[in-house]
Motif scaffolding. Structure first.
Motif, short mmCIF file in Angstrom:
data_model
loop_
_atom_site.label_atom_id
_atom_site.label_comp_id
_atom_site.label_asym_id
_atom_site.label_seq_id
_atom_site.Cartn_x
_atom_site.Cartn_y
_atom_site.Cartn_z
N VAL A 1 2.64 5.41 -5.34
CA VAL A 1 1.48 4.76 -4.65
C VAL A 1 2.54 4.18 -3.82
CG1 VAL A 1 -0.29 3.94 -3.12
CG2 VAL A 1 -0.55 5.25 -5.84
N ILE A 2 2.50 3.85 -2.37
CA ILE A 2 2.79 2.90 -1.87
C ILE A 2 2.62 2.16 -1.44
CG2 ILE A 2 4.50 3.08 0.81
CD1 ILE A 2 5.26 4.79 -0.87
N SER A 3 2.37 0.71 -2.19
CA SER A 3 2.17 -0.57 -2.10
C SER A 3 2.51 -1.27 -1.13
CB SER A 3 2.05 -1.09 -3.24
OG SER A 3 3.81 -1.49 -3.63
N ASP A 4 3.73 -1.14 -0.43
CA ASP A 4 4.19 -2.04 0.84
C ASP A 4 5.41 -1.53 1.47
OD1 ASP A 4 4.38 -4.54 2.45
OD2 ASP A 4 6.46 -4.51 0.91
N VAL A 5 4.82 -1.23 2.51
CA VAL A 5 6.18 -1.57 3.82
C VAL A 5 6.48 -2.37 4.87
CG1 VAL A 5 5.99 0.70 5.85
CG2 VAL A 5 4.69 1.11 3.95
N ALA A 6 8.11 -2.00 4.48
CA ALA A 6 9.14 -2.90 5.38
C ALA A 6 9.42 -2.83 6.35
CB ALA A 6 9.52 -4.30 4.38
N GLN A 7 10.05 -3.42 7.06
CA GLN A 7 10.98 -2.48 8.35
C GLN A 7 11.82 -3.34 8.26
OE1 GLN A 7 9.73 -2.25 12.50
NE2 GLN A 7 11.08 -0.50 12.62
N SER A 8 13.46 -2.76 8.41
CA SER A 8 14.30 -3.83 8.83
C SER A 8 14.36 -4.13 9.31
CB SER A 8 15.90 -2.82 8.53
OG SER A 8 15.89 -2.53 9.14
N LYS A 9 15.57 -5.66 9.49
CA LYS A 9 16.11 -5.99 10.28
C LYS A 9 16.02 -5.71 11.80
CE LYS A 9 16.37 -10.37 7.60
NZ LYS A 9 17.53 -11.68 7.16
N SER A 10 16.85 -4.84 11.84
CA SER A 10 17.10 -4.04 12.83
C SER A 10 15.99 -2.92 13.34
CB SER A 10 18.74 -3.39 12.10
OG SER A 10 18.49 -2.44 11.05
N LYS A 11 15.41 -3.21 12.48
CA LYS A 11 14.83 -1.94 12.71
C LYS A 11 14.58 -0.59 12.99
CE LYS A 11 12.22 -5.24 14.70
NZ LYS A 11 10.99 -5.83 13.75
N THR A 12 15.79 -0.51 11.93
CA THR A 12 15.60 0.77 12.05
C THR A 12 15.92 1.67 10.72
OG1 THR A 12 18.52 0.37 11.64
CG2 THR A 12 17.77 0.52 13.57
N SER A 13 15.68 1.08 9.72
CA SER A 13 15.04 1.16 8.20
C SER A 13 13.91 1.30 7.50
CB SER A 13 16.52 0.85 7.98
OG SER A 13 17.32 1.53 8.26
N TYR A 14 13.68 1.84 6.85
CA TYR A 14 12.25 1.19 6.10
C TYR A 14 12.83 0.68 4.32
CZ TYR A 14 9.33 2.17 10.15
OH TYR A 14 8.76 1.84 11.51
N PHE A 15 11.80 0.37 4.07
CA PHE A 15 11.43 -0.12 2.89
C PHE A 15 10.34 -0.16 2.24
CE2 PHE A 15 14.96 -3.03 4.81
CZ PHE A 15 16.00 -2.47 4.20
N LEU A 16 10.45 1.22 1.00
CA LEU A 16 8.79 1.36 0.85
C LEU A 16 8.22 0.98 -0.44
CD1 LEU A 16 9.18 2.71 3.28
CD2 LEU A 16 7.42 4.58 2.14
N THR A 17 8.26 -0.22 -1.06
CA THR A 17 7.91 -0.01 -2.49
C THR A 17 7.33 0.78 -3.33
OG1 THR A 17 7.52 -2.81 -2.32
CG2 THR A 17 6.49 -1.68 -4.29
N ILE A 18 7.07 2.20 -4.17
CA ILE A 18 6.48 2.80 -5.16
C ILE A 18 5.89 2.28 -6.06
CG2 ILE A 18 6.16 5.07 -5.99
CD1 ILE A 18 9.19 5.90 -4.33
N ASN A 19 4.85 1.99 -6.47
CA ASN A 19 4.64 1.56 -7.72
C ASN A 19 3.85 3.20 -8.30
OD1 ASN A 19 2.70 0.49 -9.70
ND2 ASN A 19 2.65 -1.06 -7.95
N ASP A 20 4.07 3.01 -9.53
CA ASP A 20 3.16 4.59 -10.13
C ASP A 20 2.19 4.00 -11.89
OD1 ASP A 20 4.69 3.38 -12.62
OD2 ASP A 20 5.60 5.24 -12.71
N GLY A 21 1.80 2.33 -11.92
CA GLY A 21 0.59 1.44 -12.10
C GLY A 21 1.53 1.17 -13.50
N GLU A 22 3.34 1.72 -13.85
CA GLU A 22 3.07 0.30 -14.98
C GLU A 22 5.03 0.23 -14.59
OE1 GLU A 22 4.63 3.54 -18.03
OE2 GLU A 22 2.79 4.28 -17.59
N ALA A 23 5.29 0.07 -13.61
CA ALA A 23 6.60 -0.35 -12.55
C ALA A 23 6.61 0.44 -10.71
CB ALA A 23 8.27 0.09 -13.11
N GLN A 24 7.77 -0.74 -10.31
CA GLN A 24 7.78 0.10 -9.69
C GLN A 24 9.44 0.06 -8.81
OE1 GLN A 24 5.47 -3.15 -7.14
NE2 GLN A 24 7.61 -4.86 -7.11
N ILE A 25 9.31 0.56 -7.24
CA ILE A 25 11.13 0.81 -7.33
C ILE A 25 11.04 1.06 -5.78
CG2 ILE A 25 11.17 3.37 -7.28
CD1 ILE A 25 14.14 2.68 -8.04
N GLN A 26 12.20 -0.09 -5.18
CA GLN A 26 11.96 0.14 -3.57
C GLN A 26 12.99 1.81 -2.74
OE1 GLN A 26 11.12 -3.37 -2.44
NE2 GLN A 26 11.95 -2.57 -0.21
#
Length: 132
Positions: free
Chosen positions: A54-79
């Motif tokens: 599940v995407i738990s967080d969405v953030a945009q880069s300072k340059s506004k060109t890229s995104y960083f999404l946090t994926i959580n599967d209930g046991e761990a998360q990854i960017q």
């Protein structure tokens, strides 16, 4: 039997055709390895993997060109990193990156490491899909 240039050319063409036909036949059967986020490690760097979560967080880069999404599967998360070209592909499907927040997704990405943290880089715009 003497091998002439003409015979060598025919052998090379036949071998090439067999190889191309083999690639066409077997490419659809090659699947990306499904992994749990907790199992992603440094030994998998530069490997393409598929994760669900599940995407738990969405953030945009300072340059506004890229995104960083946090994926959580209930046991761990990854960017998950989505670069500008993939953002454009996703938006061409009439979806915004924010639309993925709080939704279950299937992601295919390449494992990378940044500041000693494991991350995924989205393979292409079609590699991020909502699932039910």
């Amino acid at each position: 039997m003497e091998i002439t240039d003409d015979k060598l050319l025919k052998i090379a063409l036949i071998t090439s055709l067999i190889g191309i036909i083999g690639l066409i036949a077997f490419t659809p059967t090659i699947e990306v390895k499904q992994v749990d986020i907790k199992d992603i490690n440094r030994g998998m760097i530069d490997e393409e993997v598929r994760v669900d979560g599940v995407i738990s967080d969405v953030a945009q880069s300072k340059s506004k060109t890229s995104y960083f999404l946090t994926i959580n599967d209930g046991e761990a998360q990854i960017q998950l990193i989505i670069f500008e070209s993939q953002v454009a592909e996703i938006q061409s499907r009439n979806m915004g990156i924010e639309d993925f927040r709080d939704h279950k997704v299937e992601v295919v990405g390449t494992v990378t490491q940044y500041n000693s943290e494991m991350e995924l880089v989205l393979s292409n715009g079609d590699s991020l899909r909502m699932v039910n």
